[in-house]
Write an enzyme that holds these catalytic residues in place. Sequence first.
Site, PDB file in Angstrom:
ATOM      1  N   LYS A  41      13.721  -8.756  -0.556  1.00 22.55           N
ATOM      2  CA  LYS A  41      12.880  -8.935  -1.750  1.00 22.55           C
ATOM      3  C   LYS A  41      12.833  -7.649  -2.591  1.00 22.55           C
ATOM      4  CE  LYS A  41      12.443 -12.988  -0.330  1.00 22.55           C
ATOM      5  NZ  LYS A  41      11.540 -13.910   0.301  1.00 22.55           N
TER       6      LYS A  41
HETATM    7  C1  LIG Z   1      11.223 -15.090   1.164  1.00 16.63           C
HETATM    8  C2  LIG Z   1      10.519 -16.287   0.721  1.00 16.63           C
HETATM    9  C3  LIG Z   1       9.456 -16.842   1.477  1.00 16.63           C
HETATM   10  C4  LIG Z   1       9.083 -16.352   2.840  1.00 16.63           C
HETATM   11  O1  LIG Z   1       8.780 -15.002   2.926  1.00 16.63           O
HETATM   12  P1  LIG Z   1       8.625 -14.311   4.365  1.00 16.63           P
HETATM   13  O2  LIG Z   1       7.947 -13.001   4.065  1.00 16.63           O
HETATM   14  O3  LIG Z   1      10.023 -14.116   4.885  1.00 16.63           O
HETATM   15  O4  LIG Z   1       7.818 -15.183   5.234  1.00 16.63           O
HETATM   16  C5  LIG Z   1       8.782 -17.935   0.954  1.00 16.63           C
HETATM   17  N1  LIG Z   1       9.126 -18.482  -0.224  1.00 16.63           N
HETATM   18  C6  LIG Z   1      10.140 -17.987  -0.967  1.00 16.63           C
HETATM   19  C7  LIG Z   1      10.455 -18.615  -2.286  1.00 16.63           C
HETATM   20  C8  LIG Z   1      10.873 -16.890  -0.506  1.00 16.63           C
HETATM   21  O5  LIG Z   1      11.891 -16.421  -1.239  1.00 16.63           O
END
Ligand SMILES: *Cc1c(COP(=O)(O)O)cnc(C)c1O
Length: 399
Positions: A189
Site C-alpha cells: 500500500k
Molecule cells: C489491501 C486491501 C484490503 C485488506 O487490507 P489488509 O491490511 O491486508 O487486511 C482490503 N480491501 C482492499 C481494497 C485492499 O486493497
Amino acid sequence: MALRRESFLPFSRPVIGQEEIDEIIDSIQSGWLTTGPKTARFEEDLAIYNGAPYVRAMNSATTAQEISLQIMDIKRGDEIITSSLTWVSTLSTIVLRGGIPVLVDIDPRTLNMDPSKLEAAITSKTKGIIPVHLTGLPCDLESIWTLAERHKLWVIEDAAQAMGATYKGKKIGSNSRSVMSIYSFHPNKNLTTGEGGAIALHDEKYLNIIARLRFHGIEKDAWKRQSKEGSLHIDVIEPARKANFMDLQAAIGIHQLTKLDQFNRRRGDLFKRYLKLLNDVQECILPWEGDIDFGHCFHLFVFRILPEKAGLSRDEFVQALKDRNIGSGIHYRPAHLHTYYQNFYKAHPRALPAEGLPHSEWSGERLLSLPLWPGLTEDDQDLIVRIIKDVIVSAKKKS
Ligand SMILES: *Cc1c(COP(=O)(O)O)cnc(C)c1O
C-alpha cells in the site's frame, strides 16, 4: 533473443528509509515493543493528516473491517452493498459477521461501484454501503452519500488503497457522512507499517468499543497498565480478539506518513508517464488519472489488455511479462467468481443483480497492475513499456 530485464522487477516494493530503521532501533532499545506511545502518536498524526477527528490503528484492514461491522451491529441476514472488484476481505468480513454482501456492478471507466446501480440493490434488509476506492481513485461519494441518507443507511469506506486520495479537495476519511473509513498498511500500500490497518471515525461514542474489540474486551487504556501511571486492575467487558498495533509498526508508520505526499506525487508522475508512453498501444485500455474532484493517490496502474486485439489472453500476457522479468499483479479477480462465493451466491441469488456483473467480469478478465512504486526508475519504466509493446508485436505475429 527477446527483450528482457536482467533481473526480476516486482510490481510493488516498499520504500523504507533510515528514519524508519532508526525509529525501530529506538523502540527495541527502549524495551517497549508493542502498543504504546508511538502507536498513540501515529494515530494522532494520521488523524491530522486525514482530517478525521479520530483514528485507531490495529493489526490489519481486514480486522478493522470486521470490527467496524461488529460496531454497526450486523445481524444474521443483514445486507451490505459493495462491489465485487475488490480484495475478498471486503466480502468475507461481512459474511463472518453473518451478513450478506449484495454486489453491484462497477463503472468500467473508474473500476469503482456504479452508483446508478445502487437503488435497485436496496431492500428492507439493507443496512449499509461499503464503497471501495479501488486503485486509489475515490468513488462517486456524493451520489453514494445522498442515496444512503435517503434510505437511512450507513457508509463505511474501504479506503485500504486510498491513503492520501482526496474527494472534492478533502482527504478520504475526513467527511462525517461516512461513519468510518478503513485504511491498510500492508507492504504494497502507499503507506506501510509491515502489516497494519486503521479506522478513521468521527463519533467519539465508538472509541471505547474499538478499544475493547481490538484488545481482549478491555476498555480503558489497556496498554498503560504496565507503565507507572497505569493500574494493574483490568476489567473485561466482553470476549474479543487481540488485534492491537505494535509500536514497532508505528515506528515505521510515523516516518512513512511524513513522506506520503512526496511518495504519492512520485507515483502520480510515474502514472502519468505510463499514460503518455502507452498512449499509442491500441490493444489495451489505460486507466483514468482522476481530476480535481476525484483526487487519485495512484496506488495502482491498472492496464486492461484486449485479447481480441492483442492475440493473447491476460494470463498469457502476465506470463510473457514474467518470462521477461517484469512482475505484475491482478487487482482483482472479481470476488463472486471465487469458489466460496460462487456457492454463496447460488444460495443467495438475490444478492446479485439479475443481469449479473458484466462490467466487473469483463474488466476482471483483462486487468493487470503494472509496476508502480515511488522507487521505480524512469529507465525501468521505459524498459517495461518497450517490453509490453514487444510482447504484443510478437503475439500478433504468431496469431
Ligand atoms: C489491501 C486491501 C484490503 C485488506 O487490507 P489488509 O491490511 O491486508 O487486511 C482490503 N480491501 C482492499 C481494497 C485492499 O486493497
